[in-house]
Design an enzyme around this catalytic site. Structure first.
Site, short mmCIF file in Angstrom:
data_model
loop_
_atom_site.label_atom_id
_atom_site.label_comp_id
_atom_site.label_asym_id
_atom_site.label_seq_id
_atom_site.Cartn_x
_atom_site.Cartn_y
_atom_site.Cartn_z
N SER A 1 0.93 -0.75 0.14
CA SER A 1 0.35 -0.37 -0.04
C SER A 1 1.04 0.94 -0.32
CB SER A 1 -0.91 0.09 1.23
OG SER A 1 -0.30 0.17 2.68
N TYR B 1 -2.66 1.31 -3.66
CA TYR B 1 -3.85 0.92 -2.85
C TYR B 1 -3.74 2.29 -1.84
CZ TYR B 1 -3.31 -2.36 0.67
OH TYR B 1 -2.58 -3.10 1.02
N GLY C 1 5.66 -1.77 0.86
CA GLY C 1 6.06 -3.10 0.30
C GLY C 1 6.58 -3.32 -0.67
#
Length: 126
Positions: A25, A58, A73
């Site tokens: 994210s 996102y 990530g």
């Protein structure tokens, strides 16, 4: 006909964190999400002005007023602390709706200081 239109954009925000081992994210100051009309868990595209990389992830909310832009990530391979990025979300709508649609745009300078918001992108001149 269905069209995909720019819904919201954070123009030239600075990456404040890049955490390869976080779940994924992009954490974004809640004030910034509100300004662009981006919801938590909404799909976003990130365009890295500093290195040219473009990627999708996102949005998740960061603390309101924190000025955080944390790329997390695997996406942390695409952005480093200090990089300037553009974050955008899109919406689909009918052709008729699209003809009167206006996106939510927030413009930034320096250390993620929001300078202004707008409901349109200026016309580019020669």
């Amino acid at each position: 006909m269905i069209r995909t239109m720019l819904q919201g954009k954070l123009h030239r925000v600075k990456v404040t964190q890049a955490d390869l081992h976080y779940e994924g994210s992009c954490a974004i100051d809640q004030d910034f999400l509100d300004a662009a009309g981006i919801l938590e868990n909404e799909a976003i595209d990130i365009w890295n002005v500093s290195n040219g990389k473009r990627f999708s992830t996102y949005a998740i909310a960061a603390e309101r007023g924190s000025k955080i832009i944390s790329v997390n990530g695997a996406a942390a391979h695409c952005a480093s602390v200090g990089d300037i990025v553009i974050i955008a979300s899109f919406v689909t709508m009918s052709d008729e709706e699209a003809r009167t649609w206006h996106p939510n745009v927030a413009y930034f300078e320096g250390d993620n200081e929001m300078k202004r918001t707008a409901k349109a992108i200026p016309v580019q001149v020669a």
